[in-house]
Design an enzyme around this catalytic site. Sequence first.
Site, PDB file in Angstrom:
ATOM      1  N   CYS A 246       0.828  -1.203   0.000  1.00 37.59           N
ATOM      2  CA  CYS A 246       0.000   0.000   0.000  1.00 37.59           C
ATOM      3  C   CYS A 246       0.869   1.264   0.000  1.00 37.59           C
ATOM      4  O   CYS A 246       1.506   1.563  -1.002  1.00 37.59           O
ATOM      5  CB  CYS A 246      -0.982  -0.046   1.165  1.00 37.59           C
ATOM      6  SG  CYS A 246      -2.422   1.036   0.932  1.00 37.59           S
ATOM      7  N   HIS A 331      -3.864  -5.268  -0.179  1.00 35.83           N
ATOM      8  CA  HIS A 331      -3.446  -5.863   1.098  1.00 35.83           C
ATOM      9  C   HIS A 331      -3.493  -7.388   1.005  1.00 35.83           C
ATOM     10  O   HIS A 331      -4.553  -7.992   1.141  1.00 35.83           O
ATOM     11  CB  HIS A 331      -4.344  -5.378   2.238  1.00 35.83           C
ATOM     12  CG  HIS A 331      -4.050  -3.990   2.675  1.00 35.83           C
ATOM     13  ND1 HIS A 331      -3.196  -3.695   3.719  1.00 35.83           N
ATOM     14  CD2 HIS A 331      -4.459  -2.800   2.183  1.00 35.83           C
ATOM     15  CE1 HIS A 331      -3.109  -2.387   3.861  1.00 35.83           C
ATOM     16  NE2 HIS A 331      -3.857  -1.825   2.944  1.00 35.83           N
ATOM     17  N   GLU A 333      -2.505  -9.527   3.130  1.00 35.12           N
ATOM     18  CA  GLU A 333      -2.879 -10.123   4.417  1.00 35.12           C
ATOM     19  C   GLU A 333      -4.380 -10.056   4.644  1.00 35.12           C
ATOM     20  O   GLU A 333      -4.903 -10.659   5.596  1.00 35.12           O
ATOM     21  CB  GLU A 333      -2.139  -9.422   5.558  1.00 35.12           C
ATOM     22  CG  GLU A 333      -2.732  -8.119   6.051  1.00 35.12           C
ATOM     23  CD  GLU A 333      -2.555  -6.959   5.069  1.00 35.12           C
ATOM     24  OE1 GLU A 333      -3.209  -5.913   5.257  1.00 35.12           O
ATOM     25  OE2 GLU A 333      -1.757  -7.098   4.115  1.00 35.12           O
TER      26      GLU A 333
END
Length: 361
Positions: A246, A331, A333
């Site tokens: 990001c 993202h 994750e």
Amino acid sequence: MEETKGYLMLSTGDVLEGVWLGKTTESDGELVFNTAMTGYQEVMTDPSYAGQIVTMTYPLIGNYGFNAQDKESHSPSIHGLIISTPCETPSHYQATQTLQDIANTHNFPILAQVDTRKLTKIIRKHGDVYGKMTQTPGNIPAQAKVSEKIVESVSVKDAQFYPANDSQTAHVAIIDYGYKHSIREMLLQNGCSVTVFPFDVKLETLQEASIDGVLLSNGPGDPKSLGYLADEIKRIAEHYPTLGICLGHQLLALAFGGNTMRLPYGHRGSNHPVQHVPSGKVSITSQNHGYVVDETSISESLWNILYNNVNDGSVEGLQHCSKPIMSVQFHPEAHPGPSDTYDVFEQFLNSVRNGGVTTYA
């Protein structure tokens, strides 16, 4: 209980009415919207939203409560939450608090019963919108932009070490621009010890800590406000296998001579499709950003574009042509969102464990 009226005063001149949930705490911030149907706890505690008032477009918020597992930081990071309908009686076996509990515990501003559809249309139309959550109509927002020092306010002040959950296979540094705890947990679960460093850490400090790889984290604000760190970020990335996520992705681009630009109203939600350029595979991703890397500024001799956004074609990932450096705008994750791109971590950690020998595919 008697409801207390509240107002959202916008820089566009629009005024939206709602009711306070919990304490009547006034707050200023940039207005953004998130389209995810779940994940409001992660959104509220994600430091990437610091300086922003977040509108949840899904109409019912709070239905599974809040728990101790899904926090991305120790307390809410956003400047305020705007919702349509709050759930007062959440149902989930892990729930320990309600929306109103969070508002009262953290003295946190939540405005409910707002016409979030109308508000989202205003943000989509104007893009750059600031607002003030207030008890007094006519109390216009004083803030005109997110502070250039917003990253400094959310970053750790000193290095924090976390031992691996199992036997250590690598020692990874997270440079903290406003990192999510789930990123750290992902590394720990994969046998890495993790040290979280302040946003302005120097290469020499990482070398003294015997670091094997570096992760440049997510975070809030305009990436160009950290332009003064570009030379140091480049030094670090050229020395270690590096992954940017990001804001970290945008900072890597800036460090190697690229440029960033603001999106009309950002990508925030958990259903954003991205295409892996080499394979053509499309994955659904979790995203939260208002800026992107300008594709025309990317040096073809340094970078390959690894991912593109299916909706608007914007750059979603980069791979260095000769060094073990990779970055993604989304993202991997998740939290909240799908884990379609978990392999990004696998590729990064393979490179770390092999001393940067493994190239990204």
